[in-house]
Design an enzyme around this catalytic site. Structure first.
Site, mmCIF file in Angstrom:
data_model
loop_
_atom_site.group_PDB
_atom_site.id
_atom_site.type_symbol
_atom_site.label_atom_id
_atom_site.label_comp_id
_atom_site.label_asym_id
_atom_site.label_seq_id
_atom_site.Cartn_x
_atom_site.Cartn_y
_atom_site.Cartn_z
ATOM 1 N N TYR A 139 65.922 123.537 28.918
ATOM 2 C CA TYR A 139 65.381 124.374 27.919
ATOM 3 C C TYR A 139 66.265 125.656 28.052
ATOM 4 O O TYR A 139 67.229 125.734 28.800
ATOM 5 C CB TYR A 139 63.831 124.571 28.345
ATOM 6 C CG TYR A 139 63.127 125.150 27.083
ATOM 7 C CD1 TYR A 139 62.896 124.628 25.944
ATOM 8 C CD2 TYR A 139 62.340 126.156 27.453
ATOM 9 C CE1 TYR A 139 62.342 125.356 24.572
ATOM 10 C CE2 TYR A 139 61.358 127.092 26.580
ATOM 11 C CZ TYR A 139 61.419 126.598 25.312
ATOM 12 O OH TYR A 139 60.938 127.110 24.219
ATOM 13 N N ARG A 192 69.323 128.689 12.929
ATOM 14 C CA ARG A 192 68.996 129.629 13.920
ATOM 15 C C ARG A 192 68.679 129.214 15.183
ATOM 16 O O ARG A 192 67.357 129.172 15.561
ATOM 17 C CB ARG A 192 67.752 130.726 13.024
ATOM 18 C CG ARG A 192 67.662 132.080 13.858
ATOM 19 C CD ARG A 192 67.060 132.062 15.105
ATOM 20 N NE ARG A 192 65.714 132.160 15.337
ATOM 21 C CZ ARG A 192 64.837 131.567 16.017
ATOM 22 N NH1 ARG A 192 65.443 130.676 17.242
ATOM 23 N NH2 ARG A 192 63.643 131.246 16.241
ATOM 24 N N LYS A 210 62.680 120.526 23.211
ATOM 25 C CA LYS A 210 61.340 120.724 22.909
ATOM 26 C C LYS A 210 60.494 119.499 23.115
ATOM 27 O O LYS A 210 59.233 119.690 23.701
ATOM 28 C CB LYS A 210 61.021 121.376 21.729
ATOM 29 C CG LYS A 210 61.619 122.733 21.186
ATOM 30 C CD LYS A 210 60.583 123.912 21.440
ATOM 31 C CE LYS A 210 61.523 125.083 21.241
ATOM 32 N NZ LYS A 210 60.620 126.244 21.602
ATOM 33 N N GLU A 282 61.395 124.050 13.861
ATOM 34 C CA GLU A 282 61.912 124.641 14.859
ATOM 35 C C GLU A 282 63.410 125.238 14.555
ATOM 36 O O GLU A 282 64.366 124.339 14.023
ATOM 37 C CB GLU A 282 62.033 123.857 16.193
ATOM 38 C CG GLU A 282 62.511 124.467 17.532
ATOM 39 C CD GLU A 282 61.383 124.940 18.047
ATOM 40 O OE1 GLU A 282 60.278 124.892 18.076
ATOM 41 O OE2 GLU A 282 61.460 126.507 18.506
ATOM 42 N N ASP A 283 63.334 126.473 14.772
ATOM 43 C CA ASP A 283 64.701 127.132 14.705
ATOM 44 C C ASP A 283 65.596 127.011 13.295
ATOM 45 O O ASP A 283 66.791 126.719 13.214
ATOM 46 C CB ASP A 283 65.882 126.652 15.858
ATOM 47 C CG ASP A 283 65.497 127.444 16.977
ATOM 48 O OD1 ASP A 283 64.285 127.874 17.144
ATOM 49 O OD2 ASP A 283 66.055 127.197 18.104
ATOM 50 N N ASP A 305 57.000 126.637 15.206
ATOM 51 C CA ASP A 305 56.890 127.196 16.696
ATOM 52 C C ASP A 305 57.170 128.669 16.621
ATOM 53 O O ASP A 305 56.677 129.336 17.564
ATOM 54 C CB ASP A 305 57.702 126.297 17.358
ATOM 55 C CG ASP A 305 57.848 126.630 19.040
ATOM 56 O OD1 ASP A 305 56.448 126.762 19.389
ATOM 57 O OD2 ASP A 305 58.570 126.349 19.606
ATOM 58 N N ASP A 306 58.418 128.986 15.850
ATOM 59 C CA ASP A 306 58.925 130.258 16.236
ATOM 60 C C ASP A 306 58.040 131.399 15.446
ATOM 61 O O ASP A 306 57.824 132.451 16.204
ATOM 62 C CB ASP A 306 60.306 130.410 15.572
ATOM 63 C CG ASP A 306 61.293 129.403 15.878
ATOM 64 O OD1 ASP A 306 61.482 129.377 17.264
ATOM 65 O OD2 ASP A 306 61.689 128.313 15.227
ATOM 66 N N ASN A 447 66.283 134.888 23.253
ATOM 67 C CA ASN A 447 66.803 133.864 23.863
ATOM 68 C C ASN A 447 68.096 133.402 23.177
ATOM 69 O O ASN A 447 68.406 133.688 22.216
ATOM 70 C CB ASN A 447 66.200 132.216 23.702
ATOM 71 C CG ASN A 447 64.486 132.643 24.485
ATOM 72 O OD1 ASN A 447 64.427 133.274 25.276
ATOM 73 N ND2 ASN A 447 63.563 132.210 23.621
HETATM 74 N N1 LIG Z 1 60.399 133.852 23.602
HETATM 75 C C1 LIG Z 1 60.087 132.910 22.662
HETATM 76 O O1 LIG Z 1 59.050 132.189 22.773
HETATM 77 C C2 LIG Z 1 60.741 132.942 21.336
HETATM 78 C C3 LIG Z 1 61.997 133.732 20.982
HETATM 79 N N2 LIG Z 1 62.419 133.939 19.858
HETATM 80 C C4 LIG Z 1 63.707 134.754 19.898
HETATM 81 O O2 LIG Z 1 63.522 135.605 19.024
HETATM 82 C C5 LIG Z 1 64.838 135.989 18.466
HETATM 83 C C6 LIG Z 1 64.594 136.169 16.810
HETATM 84 O O3 LIG Z 1 64.176 134.876 16.387
HETATM 85 P P1 LIG Z 1 63.703 134.978 14.911
HETATM 86 O O4 LIG Z 1 62.583 135.985 14.874
HETATM 87 O O5 LIG Z 1 63.182 133.799 14.442
HETATM 88 O O6 LIG Z 1 64.921 135.609 14.098
HETATM 89 P P2 LIG Z 1 65.087 136.022 12.717
HETATM 90 O O7 LIG Z 1 66.390 135.981 12.333
HETATM 91 O O8 LIG Z 1 64.196 135.602 11.745
HETATM 92 O O9 LIG Z 1 64.821 137.931 12.941
HETATM 93 C C7 LIG Z 1 65.585 138.431 13.560
HETATM 94 C C8 LIG Z 1 65.199 140.091 13.224
HETATM 95 O O10 LIG Z 1 65.956 140.725 14.024
HETATM 96 C C9 LIG Z 1 66.492 141.744 13.406
HETATM 97 N N3 LIG Z 1 67.822 142.298 14.027
HETATM 98 C C10 LIG Z 1 68.737 141.503 13.998
HETATM 99 N N4 LIG Z 1 69.945 142.201 14.968
HETATM 100 C C11 LIG Z 1 69.306 143.511 14.806
HETATM 101 C C12 LIG Z 1 69.683 144.697 15.481
HETATM 102 N N5 LIG Z 1 70.865 145.050 15.863
HETATM 103 N N6 LIG Z 1 68.805 145.759 15.439
HETATM 104 C C13 LIG Z 1 67.519 145.551 15.105
HETATM 105 N N7 LIG Z 1 67.239 144.424 14.371
HETATM 106 C C14 LIG Z 1 67.884 143.436 14.614
HETATM 107 C C15 LIG Z 1 66.654 141.190 12.078
HETATM 108 O O11 LIG Z 1 66.783 142.372 11.186
HETATM 109 P P3 LIG Z 1 67.082 141.979 9.386
HETATM 110 O O12 LIG Z 1 65.883 141.212 8.840
HETATM 111 O O13 LIG Z 1 67.532 143.163 8.846
HETATM 112 O O14 LIG Z 1 68.363 140.951 9.322
HETATM 113 C C16 LIG Z 1 65.600 140.351 11.820
HETATM 114 O O15 LIG Z 1 64.398 141.135 11.355
HETATM 115 C C17 LIG Z 1 65.957 134.861 18.992
HETATM 116 O O16 LIG Z 1 66.884 135.299 20.012
HETATM 117 C C18 LIG Z 1 64.818 133.781 19.297
HETATM 118 O O17 LIG Z 1 65.526 132.958 20.507
HETATM 119 C C19 LIG Z 1 62.160 133.171 18.937
HETATM 120 C C20 LIG Z 1 61.059 132.283 19.037
HETATM 121 C C21 LIG Z 1 60.313 132.193 20.156
HETATM 122 C C1 LIG Z 2 61.744 129.678 22.317
HETATM 123 C C2 LIG Z 2 62.338 129.348 20.900
HETATM 124 O O1 LIG Z 2 61.554 128.810 20.255
HETATM 125 C C3 LIG Z 2 63.311 130.082 20.506
HETATM 126 O O2 LIG Z 2 63.886 130.967 21.091
HETATM 127 O O3 LIG Z 2 63.917 129.685 19.229
HETATM 128 MG MG LIG Z 3 62.703 128.209 18.492
#
Ligand SMILES: NC(=O)C1=CN([C@@H]2O[C@H](COP(=O)(O)OP(=O)(O)OC[C@H]3O[C@@H](n4cnc5c(N)ncnc54)[C@H](OP(=O)(O)O)[C@@H]3O)[C@@H](O)[C@H]2O)C=CC1
Ligand SMILES: CC(=O)C(=O)O
Ligand SMILES: [Mg+2]
Length: 591
Positions: A139, A192, A210, A282-283, A305-306, A447
């Site tokens: 993972y 993503r 997963k 997912e993603d 999941d996200d 991540n």
């Molecule tokens: N720990 C866990 O269980 C999980 C972790 N994650 C992690 O979270 C991260 C984001 O995932 P997700 O929400 O799906 O992605 P999205 O693409 O949906 O969202 C990313 C967000 O971050 C913003 N962003 C990007 N670059 C910057 C920056 N330099 N400064 C400020 N804001 C910024 C984007 O802004 P804008 O909208 O303006 O483009 C957007 O709002 C990934 O790395 C993923 O691995 C996700 C799910 C689970």
């Molecule tokens: C953990 C997870 O689902 C992610 O980083 O997208």
């Molecule tokens: Mg994910």
């Protein structure tokens, strides 16, 4: 005929159990793999009885050197194996010893995937018994690197690939999959992948990983899990030029073409597997993820999941952390860096829980939560240009265009990173958090490790060891001023295996937000005093099967309460029932 097949599948000793008794969405033990006790014989049943060379090449039934003398005689294995007979425990020891020799994480990943293809039970035994050591391999973070290099390390296909070439034929493609009884599908379109962006078809590593966790952490039988990648092209120029790229060599299909392929897929899944198969998105990129969840949430058993799993795990961590940082949920103010799937998903579930606790409308509780995206703080003057999922967070405030100024202006007690961009919690940001909070809660969720908003070391040193810190990918314990700080892992892997199990054992037909709250609550209550004493806000992954059973039971109970469960009558003790449905990877004895 039916009864002969039944005998072949179940073994006489389990004939008194109705194999369909759990069919109302429950875990159907089609192959009699789990219902017989260990000293009873089962048949290695595929479409025919596997024996000899083909038995050794069948990962579901292969035991390698653990085949007994008797089995070697009765299954035509004589001469196909060297003379020694090893126990599964010794095989496990040998494999762990050899895995530990590898210095490069990707080599460990490849070795584990090869083991899964060779001997499925041994693979799961290793994973379950050594979960804390192997989770970072199968993972995050290693799976991220594996996806980036998937084309080069590709040997044998895993999962099901559905590309634009299969348009109009998706039902046929599903029927090519050898297993007919599927309970959980994890599907990605690769746009993503973690915080690594568009990896196209190579995102397959994520559904595969997963689902390995669904089995190891949540006890779903491997044969009931189906990883799927939908390939609509990629906008990743590097991959398009890569001679080893395994996907369609075209830019991503969008709009009607994308929607039609996804719709055909969703319809085919329902037609082929019925209504009670869990479909975990997912993603996907956020421009598709929210829409797909809204569109299919009313017709299918879908779970993102996200958005949803992450929300439940973070809410659990925050609720548990209150024991360390004090106050009630509504006493805190939150600032997120990142306002996408994870950020707005978490924010909404926290606001919902706050609203339930304080009996105030969610429109009010949302005001405690602020988000920053790539353009700065989300404020009302930006409302017209915001994506729909950001609009509820556009509160009255003057524009602020960077995180540090937002931290200084909002003075949050809790800072959450969900931006996908590494090292964005700078020294100044962390020090600002420490300047007005005695115990700042800092969660760097992105991540893999390279994208984490800060490291554990940065969080602890920047706050003189006062931070409560958790991250999406694991960090090693860190020693500071003579004290060892153990960072927690805030990852949806705590939630989705138990959540999915809860849906399956109750025969749920839809996901409801209250089930997410139920999952979150079950996780938060597993954190013990011993964990809190170490500064942890999550229980250790070594206890995950027990945690998953608790989560599954709470989710199932909520499904029954909401009238969304179809497995009737409701089992009295849902925790025991969840545990009894869990796959265990010990070898079976072949007759
Ligand atoms: N720990 C866990 O269980 C999980 C972790 N994650 C992690 O979270 C991260 C984001 O995932 P997700 O929400 O799906 O992605 P999205 O693409 O949906 O969202 C990313 C967000 O971050 C913003 N962003 C990007 N670059 C910057 C920056 N330099 N400064 C400020 N804001 C910024 C984007 O802004 P804008 O909208 O303006 O483009 C957007 O709002 C990934 O790395 C993923 O691995 C996700 C799910 C689970
Ligand atoms: C953990 C997870 O689902 C992610 O980083 O997208
Ligand atoms: Mg994910």
């Amino acid at each position: 005929m039916e009864s002969t097949l039944k005998e072949m599948r179940d073994g006489a000793s389990v004939l008194d159990m109705d194999p369909k008794s759990t069919v109302g969405g429950g875990v159907e033990d089609v192959y009699g793999e789990d219902r017989a006790s260990e000293d009873q014989f089962v048949t290695p049943w595929t479409f025919s009885v596997a024996s000899g060379y083909s038995l050794l090449r069948d990962p579901r039934h292969n035991k390698g050197l653990a085949f007994t003398e008797r089995e070697r005689d009765t299954h035509y294995l004589r001469g196909l194996l060297p003379p020694t007979v090893l126990s599964q425990e010794l095989q496990e020891k040998k494999l762990m010893d050899s895995l530990r020799q590898y210095q490069v994480p990707l080599q460990k990943y490849t070795a584990l995937m090869e083991l899964e293809e060779r001997n499925e039970r041994l693979f799961y035994k290793l994973l379950i018994d050594n979960v804390e050591e192997l989770l970072p391999v199968v993972y995050t973070p290693t799976v991220g690197e594996a996806c980036q290099k998937y084309g080069s390390i590709f040997r044998r296909p895993q999962g099901l690939y559905i590309s634009l070439k299969e348009k109009g034929k998706i039902l046929e493609v599903l029927r090519n999959w050898p297993e007919k009884s599927i309970h959980v599908i994890v599907v990605t379109d690769g746009e993503r992948i973690l915080g690594l962006g568009d990896l196209g078809c190579q995102g397959m590593g994520i559904p595969v990983g997963k689902l390995a966790l669904y089995t190891a952490l949540g006890g779903l039988r491997p044969s009931t899990c189906l990883p799927i990648t939908i390939d609509v092209g990629t906008n990743n120029e590097q991959l398009l030029k890569d001679e080893f790229y395994i996907g369609l060599r075209q830019r991503r299909a969008t709009g009607k073409e994308y929607a039609e392929l996804l719709h055909e897929f969703m319809s085919a899944v329902k037609q082929n597997y019925g209504e009670k198969v869990v479909i975990q998105f997912e993603d996907f990129a956020n421009h598709n993820a929210f829409e797909l969840l809204a569109k299919y949430g009313t017709t299918h058993l879908v779970f993102n999941d996200d958005i949803q799993g992450t929300a439940a795990v973070v809410l659990a961590g925050v609720v548990a952390a209150l024991k360390l940082i004090g106050g009630k949920l509504a006493d805190h103010s939150f600032l997120f860096l990142g306002a996408g799937e994870a950020g707005t998903g978490i924010a909404e579930l926290i606001a919902l829980e706050m609203s339930k606790q304080t009996k105030s409308p969610v429109e009010e509780t949302r005001k405690k939560i602020w988000l920053v995206d790539s353009k700065g703080l989300i404020v009302s003057s930006r409302k017209d240009s915001l994506q729909h999922f950001k609009k509820p967070w556009a509160h009255e405030h003057e524009p602020v265009n960077n995180l540090l100024d937002a931290v200084k202006a909002i003075k949050p007690t809790i800072l959450i990173g969900s931006s996908g961009v590494g090292r964005t919690f700078t020294k100044e940001v962390i020090e600002a958090m420490a300047s007005f909070n005695e115990k700042p809660l800092i969660m760097a969720l992105s991540n893999p490790t390279s994208q984490s908003e800060c490291t554990a070391e940065e969080a602890y040193t920047g706050t003189q060891g006062r931070a409560i810190f958790a991250s999406g990918s694991p960090f090693d314990p860190f020693e500071y001023n003579g004290k060892v700080f153990v960072p927690g892992q805030s990852n949806n892997a705590y939630i989705f295996p138990g959540f999915g199990l809860g849906l399956v054992i109750s025969g749920a037909i839809r996901v409801h937000d209250d089930m997410l709250l139920a999952a979150s609550e079950a996780l938060a209550r597993q954190v013990t005093k011993e964990n809190f004493d170490k500064g942890l806000i999550y229980p250790p992954f070594s206890k995950i099967r027990k945690i998953s059973a608790e989560i599954a039971a709470n989710v199932a109970a909520k499904a029954y309460e909401l009238g969304l469960a179809t497995r009737l009558p409701r089992p009295e003790n849902l925790v025991k029932y969840a545990e009894s449905c869990m796959y265990t990877p010990v070898y079976r004895t072949y007759r």
